[in-house]
Design a protein around this motif. Structure first.
Motif, PDB file in Angstrom:
ATOM      1  N   LYS A 655     -49.209 -47.071 -72.223  1.00  0.00           N
ATOM      2  CA  LYS A 655     -48.687 -47.436 -70.902  1.00  0.00           C
ATOM      3  C   LYS A 655     -47.168 -47.574 -70.953  1.00  0.00           C
ATOM      4  N   ALA A 656     -46.647 -48.080 -72.072  1.00  0.00           N
ATOM      5  CA  ALA A 656     -45.203 -48.236 -72.216  1.00  0.00           C
ATOM      6  C   ALA A 656     -44.501 -46.885 -72.109  1.00  0.00           C
ATOM      7  N   GLU A 657     -45.038 -45.870 -72.764  1.00  0.00           N
ATOM      8  CA  GLU A 657     -44.408 -44.557 -72.674  1.00  0.00           C
ATOM      9  C   GLU A 657     -44.569 -43.972 -71.270  1.00  0.00           C
ATOM     10  N   PHE A 658     -45.744 -44.162 -70.683  1.00  0.00           N
ATOM     11  CA  PHE A 658     -45.973 -43.681 -69.312  1.00  0.00           C
ATOM     12  C   PHE A 658     -44.888 -44.212 -68.378  1.00  0.00           C
ATOM     13  N   ASP A 659     -44.611 -45.520 -68.472  1.00  0.00           N
ATOM     14  CA  ASP A 659     -43.580 -46.123 -67.630  1.00  0.00           C
ATOM     15  C   ASP A 659     -42.205 -45.529 -67.933  1.00  0.00           C
ATOM     16  N   CYS A 660     -41.917 -45.322 -69.223  1.00  0.00           N
ATOM     17  CA  CYS A 660     -40.625 -44.736 -69.599  1.00  0.00           C
ATOM     18  C   CYS A 660     -40.459 -43.338 -69.009  1.00  0.00           C
ATOM     19  N   VAL A 661     -41.525 -42.551 -69.055  1.00  0.00           N
ATOM     20  CA  VAL A 661     -41.473 -41.191 -68.511  1.00  0.00           C
ATOM     21  C   VAL A 661     -41.203 -41.241 -67.011  1.00  0.00           C
ATOM     22  N   MET A 662     -41.913 -42.106 -66.294  1.00  0.00           N
ATOM     23  CA  MET A 662     -41.718 -42.195 -64.852  1.00  0.00           C
ATOM     24  C   MET A 662     -40.295 -42.644 -64.501  1.00  0.00           C
ATOM     25  N   GLN A 663     -39.708 -43.494 -65.354  1.00  0.00           N
ATOM     26  CA  GLN A 663     -38.334 -43.940 -65.111  1.00  0.00           C
ATOM     27  C   GLN A 663     -37.318 -42.816 -65.300  1.00  0.00           C
ATOM     28  N   ARG A 664     -37.724 -41.748 -65.993  1.00  0.00           N
ATOM     29  CA  ARG A 664     -36.788 -40.670 -66.348  1.00  0.00           C
ATOM     30  C   ARG A 664     -37.093 -39.355 -65.629  1.00  0.00           C
ATOM     31  N   VAL A 665     -37.824 -39.398 -64.530  1.00  0.00           N
ATOM     32  CA  VAL A 665     -38.083 -38.186 -63.744  1.00  0.00           C
ATOM     33  C   VAL A 665     -36.823 -37.887 -62.955  1.00  0.00           C
ATOM     34  N   GLN A 666     -35.909 -37.183 -63.596  1.00  0.00           N
ATOM     35  CA  GLN A 666     -34.599 -36.921 -63.029  1.00  0.00           C
ATOM     36  C   GLN A 666     -34.203 -35.470 -63.299  1.00  0.00           C
ATOM     37  N   ALA A 667     -33.225 -34.997 -62.548  1.00  0.00           N
ATOM     38  CA  ALA A 667     -32.791 -33.601 -62.681  1.00  0.00           C
ATOM     39  C   ALA A 667     -32.088 -33.345 -64.001  1.00  0.00           C
ATOM     40  N   VAL A 668     -31.426 -34.366 -64.534  1.00  0.00           N
ATOM     41  CA  VAL A 668     -30.724 -34.219 -65.812  1.00  0.00           C
ATOM     42  C   VAL A 668     -31.188 -35.315 -66.767  1.00  0.00           C
ATOM     43  N   ILE A 669     -31.073 -35.039 -68.032  1.00  0.00           N
ATOM     44  CA  ILE A 669     -31.451 -36.016 -69.048  1.00  0.00           C
ATOM     45  C   ILE A 669     -30.337 -37.031 -69.202  1.00  0.00           C
ATOM     46  N   ASP A 670     -30.698 -38.294 -69.096  1.00  0.00           N
ATOM     47  CA  ASP A 670     -29.722 -39.374 -69.216  1.00  0.00           C
ATOM     48  C   ASP A 670     -30.319 -40.439 -70.128  1.00  0.00           C
ATOM     49  N   THR A 671     -29.719 -40.607 -71.314  1.00  0.00           N
ATOM     50  CA  THR A 671     -30.278 -41.548 -72.297  1.00  0.00           C
ATOM     51  C   THR A 671     -29.510 -42.867 -72.343  1.00  0.00           C
ATOM     52  N   ARG A 672     -28.618 -43.083 -71.382  1.00  0.00           N
ATOM     53  CA  ARG A 672     -27.874 -44.340 -71.380  1.00  0.00           C
ATOM     54  C   ARG A 672     -28.799 -45.517 -71.100  1.00  0.00           C
ATOM     55  N   LYS A 673     -28.381 -46.711 -71.569  1.00  0.00           N
ATOM     56  CA  LYS A 673     -29.176 -47.906 -71.327  1.00  0.00           C
ATOM     57  C   LYS A 673     -29.219 -48.209 -69.832  1.00  0.00           C
TER      58      LYS A 673
END
Length: 775
Positions: A655-673
């Motif tokens: 579930k933790a990864e699922f939430d992380c993936v949903m938080q990152r559904v974006q046009a560009v990859i952004d790994t900032r905190k």
């Protein structure tokens, strides 16, 4: 030194048995020895031979005891590792234990390992008492002297071969007769091919006979013997043969050209003694073991005269690498201290899996001898050539293979004095250190290399480094900096560095994927933001285009982003122009394993692309169900595209990864905190986009007009995936999709039993030592 014709075999190793203690001669006569380092013949008077033999026997016994102890430790370590890796109740695995000599139970075998460590520490200490008492190797006051008896007095030469003896120079009286064979020294007998020239040596002794003009009758009697009956002849031939064997056994069939040469220096003599090459027993046959001399309990040594190549796996079985991370309160939080609610959150030490170093040392002379006598290496790698000046240390007698843990979240204070511990008073020999960092890959349950050690980078990468491990990116390579304990084991000080080039990139990305899984998709603080951005974008580019992973390396993270952006625009243009409609959908549905090692950020960016819609998308048949598909008549738009979305989520592990993936559904990859509040907002936005797309043209199966016969209802499928996921990802087992039985078994056990089991496999060298050789 006795080398019995009987050996103990274990895997590819063979070890000598103990010396039988026989003396070189009991004949009451003067004894003649050839001093290899000075091209001189020494006459030891008969009245001194008893003490002289005692000295040689003492030194022989020290080395034999050390070699016997190292062989015993290796044997028991291998048995222990084989025991814990196998199971007596599995018939197909029981032979692994029996072949390794497994006996009794795990506790009994473990006790033997600990006892063998104590014995080896004692043998090392006694050997070092002699080594430490030596003066500088270029001093004539006190060093190891190698001798070859010219002939056994009172006996003919036998098939047992020649004898070698070793004494400390202080035991050779200045009053004993010496006969110099050539004013130029020992190099006269080494020919242009680097071998001992027997003809030159024999002629020098003949010349000496002429000079003495009958004053020493032994010379004429010795010269009258057939060559085969001369001990010195046998020594010259065996030395040359051993030299060639050493060359043939070099890394990848090669060896440094400078080492394919007979070395008769003091350093080489000391190395041969410490490695056990020689002896004074009547049954001695030096070099009998095809030029291979065994080394430590977790190392293999190939000796080619004065240079040695040491392969050392540190520690035996591997370290459990751990990292201090904030406690996670829920699947949606990961201890983000930027929010006041999480600022005081307690931490936990999380195990990240087994690692070890495969150290490769090219050593000369005294350092090589010292390495042979020690198990722990203290290296100063701050200089470009990886210079070190010796080894000191003892084994941790309490640790069994696989039982050592290394916390990589704590810094290690520098100890410059400890970086260069001198092995010999007044002698500092250079030593070239290379090697690789390895991890126990759960998919094969063996150690695999994922990084090269690069000593020259230490000063460059070390600026501002305070923690136990940090990974950066630059010049088309990932680079890491770690405290020395990460690679060198007990007793090491300072920092080491390394790099991951394109040949290791896939294994490195696998390692990162498993580290994320082991921390349940919290932020890996030891990977820099730019480095993680590069990793995510590289994986994203591979999924997007189907190109090779190494094709996305560039000089900097900015360049990688530009490359990804270019390929993305080209990809979208192809869709608009009708050349590559549905390519991404087709690729994911055809090979879902592409997503196996994707970071949550890469998965999120892929989902953003898959949820884009246009008129072209609706016209591309690869986004729709094939007309011959048995479910072609079901309701719902772009069903193949929706299947691809589900494929992405099938690789989500918790579930933790699922939430992380949903938080990152974006046009560009952004790994900032991102803050806690931002995460909540981004998760809502990501879920809305994904579920909205899955609902296009769909009916709910639970509605009065919808059922499994007329609707796909991918929305419900995705919600079901989330409900079935555990809060914490399983640890230690191979990555598999979350809809297979193996995954549910992993979730049931939580931590795979193999996660904490040590491993002892050998690995191929990924960095050629000859490229780092100091000549």
């Amino acid at each position: 030194m006795n080398i019995s014709s009987t050996t103990e075999a274990h895997g590819e190793d063979s070890t000598r048995l103990n010396a039988n203690g026989a003396e070189a001669s009991s004949d009451p006569a003067d004894q003649l020895f050839y001093l290899t380092g000075t091209n001189t013949i020494l006459m030891v008077p008969r009245e001194a031979m008893l003490d002289f033999n005692t000295e040689m026997s003492t030194l022989e016994a020290l080395v034999e005891a050390q070699q016997s102890a190292t062989a015993e430790l290796k044997q028991w370590q291998d048995r222990y590792i084989a025991y814990v890796q196998s199971n007596y109740f599995k018939p197909n695995e029981r032979s692994n234990i029996e072949d390794a000599g497994g006996v009794g139970n795990k506790e009994a075998v473990g006790m033997q390992v600990l006892q063998a460590k104590v014995k080896l520490n004692q043998a090392n200490r006694r050997l070092n008492e002699v080594i430490d008492s030596l003066s500088s190797l270029d001093s004539k006051t006190n060093n190891i002297v190698e001798l070859i008896a010219l002939q056994r007095r009172g006996a003919k030469s036998s098939s047992a071969g020649f004898r070698m003896g070793y004494v400390r120079s202080e035991k050779i009286s200045s009053e004993w007769n010496r006969y110099s064979l050539s004013p130029s020294g020992h190099e006269d007998i080494v020919d242009s091919a680097g071998q001992v020239d027997w003809i030159t040596l024999r002629d020098q002794i003949q010349s000496l006979s002429n000079k003495l003009d009958g004053k020493e009758p032994w010379i004429d009697g010795w010269l009258a013997l057939e060559d085969q009956e001369k001990e010195l002849y046998q020594w010259s031939q065996a030395t040359n043969v051993n030299l060639q064997v050493g060359s043939e056994n070099g890394t990848n069939g090669e060896h440094d050209p400078g080492s394919i040469k007979v070395e008769l220096t003091n350093e080489a003599q000391l190395m041969r003694w410490a490695h056990g090459a020689g002896g004074i027993s009547v049954t001695s046959a030096p070099y009998e073991q095809s030029g291979t001399i065994k080394s430590t309990g977790h190392a293999e040594l190939m000796l080619a005269q004065a240079k040695s190549e040491l392969h050392c796996y540190e520690p035996p079985g591997g370290y459990m690498m751990a990292f201090q991370l904030p406690m996670r309160e829920s699947a949606s939080t990961d201890g983000d201290t930027s929010d006041k609610r999480n600022a005081s959150k307690s931490t936990q030490l999380i195990d990240l899996g087994m690692i070890r170093s495969h150290l490769i040392v090219i050593a000369e002379g005294g350092v090589g001898a010292s390495i042979a006598a020690e198990l722990n290496i203290e290296a100063d790698l701050s200089q470009a050539n990886g210079r070190t000046v010796g080894t000191r240390g003892t084994l941790d007698t309490q640790a069994l293979p696989g039982m050592q843990r290394l916390d990589m979240s704590t810094s290690e204070e520098e100890d410059d004095a400890g970086n260069q511990v001198r092995a010999f008073v007044g002698a500092e020999m250079s030593c070239t250190v290379t090697g690789q960092v390895e991890w126990k890959n759960p998919e094969v349950n063996e150690f695999r290399p994922f990084a090269k050690l690069a000593p020259a980078l230490t000063a460059q990468v070390g600026g501002g480094f305070e923690g136990g491990l940090y990974i950066t990116y630059g010049q088309s390579k990932f680079k890491f900096m770690a405290k020395a304990g990460f690679c060198w084991g007990v007793g090491a000080k300072g920092k080491v560095s390394g790099e991951i080039d394109k040949g290791l990139l896939l294994e490195f990305i696998k390692w990162v994927a498993y580290q994320l899984r082991h921390v349940n998709y919290q932020r890996l603080e030891f990977i820099g933001t730019d480095s993680f951005q590069a990793i995510s974008e590289i994986v994203y580019g591979v999924i997007l285009t189907g190109e090779k992973i190494e094709d996305f390396l560039a000089d900097s993270v900015v360049e990688i982003s530009k490359l990804i952006d270019y390929k993305y625009k080209d990809f979208m243009a192809s869709i608009r122009e009708g050349r590559e409609r549905g390519a991404l959908t087709d690729r994911i549905n055809g090979d879902p394993s592409l997503l196996k090692y994707a970071t949550p950020e890469a998965k999120g960016a892929i989902l953003y692309l898959l949820t884009e819609t246009s008129v072209i998308d609706g016209l591309d048949p690869r986004n729709a169900v094939s007309p011959i598909d048995k479910d072609a008549w079901r309701a719902g738009a772009l069903p193949n595209r929706k299947r691809a979305i589900i494929r992405v989520f099938e690789w989500v592990q918790s579930k933790a990864e699922f939430d992380c993936v949903m938080q990152r559904v974006q046009a560009v990859i952004d790994t900032r905190k991102i803050t806690y509040a931002q995460k909540a907002k981004l998760k809502v936005e990501g879920e809305a986009r994904v579920y909205s797309f899955l609902n296009l043209g769909e009916f709910s199966r639970e509605s009065w007009y919808g059922n499994s016969l007329n609707t796909s209802d991918y929305d419900s499928d995705l919600r079901r995936i989330y409900q079935n996921l555990p809060d914490k990802a399983p640890k230690g087992a191979p990555l598999v999709k979350n809809n297979v039985q193996e995954y549910f078994s992993q979730v049931k056990y939580g931590i795979d039993p193999n996660f904490y089991i040590p491993c002892g496999n050998k690995t191929s060298s990924i960095c050629s030592p000859k490229n780092f050789m100091v000549v």
